[in-house]
Design a protein around this motif. Structure first.
Motif, PDB file in Angstrom:
ATOM      1  N   GLN A 193       1.052  -1.209  -0.208  1.00 24.37           N
ATOM      2  CA  GLN A 193      -0.122  -0.058  -0.034  1.00 24.37           C
ATOM      3  C   GLN A 193       0.647   0.992   0.066  1.00 24.37           C
ATOM      4  N   LEU A 194       1.794   1.368   0.729  1.00 25.72           N
ATOM      5  CA  LEU A 194       2.972   2.074   1.257  1.00 25.72           C
ATOM      6  C   LEU A 194       3.515   3.208  -0.857  1.00 25.72           C
ATOM      7  N   TYR A 195       4.030   1.740  -1.242  1.00 21.68           N
ATOM      8  CA  TYR A 195       4.246   2.149  -3.034  1.00 21.68           C
ATOM      9  C   TYR A 195       3.853   2.594  -3.712  1.00 21.68           C
ATOM     10  N   LEU A 196       1.888   1.331  -3.420  1.00 18.17           N
ATOM     11  CA  LEU A 196       1.287   1.643  -4.252  1.00 18.17           C
ATOM     12  C   LEU A 196       0.971   3.533  -4.189  1.00 18.17           C
ATOM     13  N   ALA A 197       0.534   3.997  -2.949  1.00 19.32           N
ATOM     14  CA  ALA A 197       0.777   5.497  -2.815  1.00 19.32           C
ATOM     15  C   ALA A 197       1.618   6.025  -2.950  1.00 19.32           C
ATOM     16  N   GLU A 198       2.638   5.958  -2.920  1.00 20.30           N
ATOM     17  CA  GLU A 198       4.400   6.890  -4.045  1.00 20.30           C
ATOM     18  C   GLU A 198       3.409   7.148  -5.611  1.00 20.30           C
ATOM     19  N   CYS A 199       3.303   6.306  -5.990  1.00 19.03           N
ATOM     20  CA  CYS A 199       3.215   5.919  -6.899  1.00 19.03           C
ATOM     21  C   CYS A 199       1.872   6.374  -7.530  1.00 19.03           C
ATOM     22  N   GLU A 200       1.152   6.961  -6.840  1.00 17.92           N
ATOM     23  CA  GLU A 200      -0.690   7.681  -7.044  1.00 17.92           C
ATOM     24  C   GLU A 200      -0.136   9.286  -6.688  1.00 17.92           C
ATOM     25  N   PHE A 201       0.973   9.351  -5.835  1.00 21.84           N
ATOM     26  CA  PHE A 201       1.080  11.001  -6.111  1.00 21.84           C
ATOM     27  C   PHE A 201       2.058  11.202  -7.146  1.00 21.84           C
ATOM     28  N   ALA A 202       2.910  10.254  -7.904  1.00 29.55           N
ATOM     29  CA  ALA A 202       3.772  10.784  -8.721  1.00 29.55           C
ATOM     30  C   ALA A 202       2.670  10.835 -10.705  1.00 29.55           C
ATOM     31  N   TRP A 203       2.241  10.131  -9.949  1.00 27.24           N
ATOM     32  CA  TRP A 203       0.260  10.609 -10.714  1.00 27.24           C
ATOM     33  C   TRP A 203       0.219  11.252 -10.856  1.00 27.24           C
ATOM     34  N   ALA A 204      -0.654  11.637 -10.071  1.00 22.06           N
ATOM     35  CA  ALA A 204      -1.163  13.078 -10.017  1.00 22.06           C
ATOM     36  C   ALA A 204      -0.272  14.264 -10.704  1.00 22.06           C
ATOM     37  N   ARG A 205       0.723  14.297  -9.809  1.00 25.80           N
ATOM     38  CA  ARG A 205       1.655  15.226 -10.863  1.00 25.80           C
ATOM     39  C   ARG A 205       1.609  14.638 -11.677  1.00 25.80           C
ATOM     40  N   ASP A 206       2.485  13.488 -12.588  1.00 25.31           N
ATOM     41  CA  ASP A 206       2.522  13.902 -13.793  1.00 25.31           C
ATOM     42  C   ASP A 206       1.033  14.677 -14.872  1.00 25.31           C
ATOM     43  N   LYS A 207       0.356  13.350 -14.544  1.00 24.46           N
ATOM     44  CA  LYS A 207      -0.824  13.545 -15.230  1.00 24.46           C
ATOM     45  C   LYS A 207      -1.754  14.641 -15.082  1.00 24.46           C
ATOM     46  N   ASP A 208      -1.861  15.575 -14.125  1.00 26.23           N
ATOM     47  CA  ASP A 208      -2.463  16.529 -13.618  1.00 26.23           C
ATOM     48  C   ASP A 208      -3.804  15.997 -12.924  1.00 26.23           C
ATOM     49  N   LYS A 209      -4.021  15.293 -12.233  1.00 29.65           N
ATOM     50  CA  LYS A 209      -4.730  13.962 -11.776  1.00 29.65           C
ATOM     51  C   LYS A 209      -4.735  14.239 -10.508  1.00 29.65           C
ATOM     52  N   PRO A 210      -5.176  15.382  -9.484  1.00 32.50           N
ATOM     53  CA  PRO A 210      -5.354  15.223  -8.198  1.00 32.50           C
ATOM     54  C   PRO A 210      -5.768  14.186  -7.713  1.00 32.50           C
ATOM     55  N   GLU A 211      -7.062  14.202  -8.195  1.00 34.69           N
ATOM     56  CA  GLU A 211      -7.832  12.005  -7.247  1.00 34.69           C
ATOM     57  C   GLU A 211      -7.057  11.084  -7.237  1.00 34.69           C
ATOM     58  N   PHE A 212      -5.757  11.117  -7.152  1.00 37.04           N
ATOM     59  CA  PHE A 212      -4.814   9.914  -7.295  1.00 37.04           C
ATOM     60  C   PHE A 212      -4.348  10.686  -6.024  1.00 37.04           C
ATOM     61  N   ALA A 213      -3.725  11.697  -5.887  1.00 41.03           N
ATOM     62  CA  ALA A 213      -3.178  12.126  -4.536  1.00 41.03           C
ATOM     63  C   ALA A 213      -3.885  12.143  -3.448  1.00 41.03           C
ATOM     64  N   THR A 214      -5.318  11.983  -3.967  1.00 41.75           N
ATOM     65  CA  THR A 214      -6.521  12.437  -2.262  1.00 41.75           C
ATOM     66  C   THR A 214      -6.384  10.626  -2.121  1.00 41.75           C
ATOM     67  N   ARG A 215      -6.930   9.695  -3.395  1.00 41.36           N
ATOM     68  CA  ARG A 215      -6.523   7.659  -3.318  1.00 41.36           C
ATOM     69  C   ARG A 215      -5.079   7.542  -2.395  1.00 41.36           C
ATOM     70  N   ALA A 216      -3.965   8.105  -2.378  1.00 38.50           N
ATOM     71  CA  ALA A 216      -2.828   8.405  -1.609  1.00 38.50           C
ATOM     72  C   ALA A 216      -2.803   8.375   0.316  1.00 38.50           C
ATOM     73  N   ARG A 217      -3.271   9.827  -0.283  1.00 36.42           N
ATOM     74  CA  ARG A 217      -3.520   9.801   1.110  1.00 36.42           C
ATOM     75  C   ARG A 217      -4.186   9.033   1.702  1.00 36.42           C
ATOM     76  N   GLU A 218      -5.232   8.776   1.626  1.00 37.71           N
ATOM     77  CA  GLU A 218      -6.287   7.540   2.635  1.00 37.71           C
ATOM     78  C   GLU A 218      -6.323   6.359   1.953  1.00 37.71           C
ATOM     79  N   ARG A 219      -4.810   6.115   1.390  1.00 40.95           N
ATOM     80  CA  ARG A 219      -4.487   4.575   1.216  1.00 40.95           C
ATOM     81  C   ARG A 219      -3.433   4.470   2.695  1.00 40.95           C
ATOM     82  N   LEU A 220      -2.351   5.934   2.848  1.00 37.71           N
ATOM     83  CA  LEU A 220      -1.895   5.888   3.954  1.00 37.71           C
ATOM     84  C   LEU A 220      -2.384   6.255   5.076  1.00 37.71           C
ATOM     85  N   GLU A 221      -3.424   6.672   5.756  1.00 42.67           N
ATOM     86  CA  GLU A 221      -4.026   6.383   6.564  1.00 42.67           C
ATOM     87  C   GLU A 221      -5.046   4.748   6.785  1.00 42.67           C
ATOM     88  N   ARG A 222      -5.849   5.195   5.960  1.00 40.34           N
ATOM     89  CA  ARG A 222      -6.448   3.606   6.300  1.00 40.34           C
ATOM     90  C   ARG A 222      -5.248   1.905   6.400  1.00 40.34           C
TER      91      ARG A 222
END
Length: 279
Positions: free
Chosen positions: A218-247
């Motif tokens: 889950q940790l490394y998928l969240a890291e990937c989601e943050f990178a995806w959010a930046r690269d693709k300009d999709k902030p919803e993936f950053a939200t998904r990553a934060r929720e993943r780390l919290e859960r």
């Protein structure tokens, strides 16, 4: 085979792959092996191996436990070097210490020892799943600790992990997908190396599908989601990553797997750093 492979559960593999710094020169990952045999002292050998296994399985695991395990494995391998299970278990202990033990020089010494042991394991059993997995892991750790091995380390990781993935091998909680995904995530892209954000996401999502309960996936998928959010300009993936780390890592109800101790602290620290870096 699956039942035996699942005994190879290992807790880690995050410290390797600072891959933006790898391409200094190209040295080959060492292929040294032990030259011992199957000598006497069978009772002492069996006792040392059992003490090593017990130390590694201490719950919760801490650095001192795994250092003791590596020491006992080393004594046992001074008696005989023809038993595949002992060799890969010894290499696993060194891989763990290569990530979590002491300063850089201490970790590198364990990684080099582990490579000798895993090379010997693959000499005994060239098709051994555990040996192939930990050879890739230890190669990656060496490439991170000594950048002059970086290019060959990338080749070794790619070859070992893709073979295991193609075979449908489940080891270390989605380990081949996690390790290969992390390589793809952190490596430079072509032509310098094989980095690919899209392929990294595919592998890390697969690791989560295989072992969703394993926080490291889950940790490394969240890291990937943050990178995806930046690269693709999709902030919803950053939200998904934060929720993943919290859960899975930081929330009050985040489940810590049985047996982990030092690893859990390190994963949580990495999760907090990810949040800070992506705030």
């Amino acid at each position: 085979m699956g039942k035996e492979v699942n005994k190879a559960q290992w807790l880690g593999m995050s410290a390797f792959l600072a891959l933006g710094l790898l391409f200094v020169s190209c040295r080959q990952v060492p292929n040294d092996t032990l030259n011992g045999g199957s000598g006497g002292e069978h009772v002492r050998y069996s006792r040392l191996v059992q003490e090593a296994r017990d130390a590694f399985e201490s719950s919760p695991r801490q650095v001192a436990d795994v250092e003791l395990a590596a020491a006992r494995f080393g004594e046992a391998l001074g008696i005989r070097t023809d038993e595949y299970a002992t060799l890969w278990l010894a290499a696993r202990a060194c891989a763990w210490l290569g990530e979590y033990a002491g300063d850089k020089s201490v970790r590198e010494a364990y990684v080099r020892r582990g490579l000798t042991w895993v090379n010997t394991a693959l000499k005994v059993n060239p098709e051994g799943v555990e040996g192939q997995f930990y050879h890739g892991v230890l190669s990656g750790l060496l490439g991170d600790l000594d950048n002059s091995y970086g290019m060959d380390a990338v080749k070794q990781i790619e070859a070992r992990m893709t073979l295991l993935i193609d075979r449908g091998t489940d080891i270390a909680h989605g380990g081949p997908q996690r390790v290969f995904g992390l390589l793809l995530l952190r490596a430079p892209g072509p032509p310098a190396s094989i980095g690919s954000l899209r392929n990294a996401r595919k592998q890390l999502e697969h690791a989560v599908e295989i072992a969703p309960q394993w926080p490291e996936n889950q940790l490394y998928l969240a890291e990937c989601e943050f990178a995806w959010a930046r690269d693709k300009d999709k902030p919803e993936f950053a939200t998904r990553a934060r929720e993943r780390l919290e859960r899975h890592l930081l929330g009050a109800d985040a489940p810590m797997p049985t047996g982990v101790g030092h690893e859990w602290d390190a994963w949580q620290a990495n999760a907090r750093k990810l949040l800070r870096d992506n705030s």
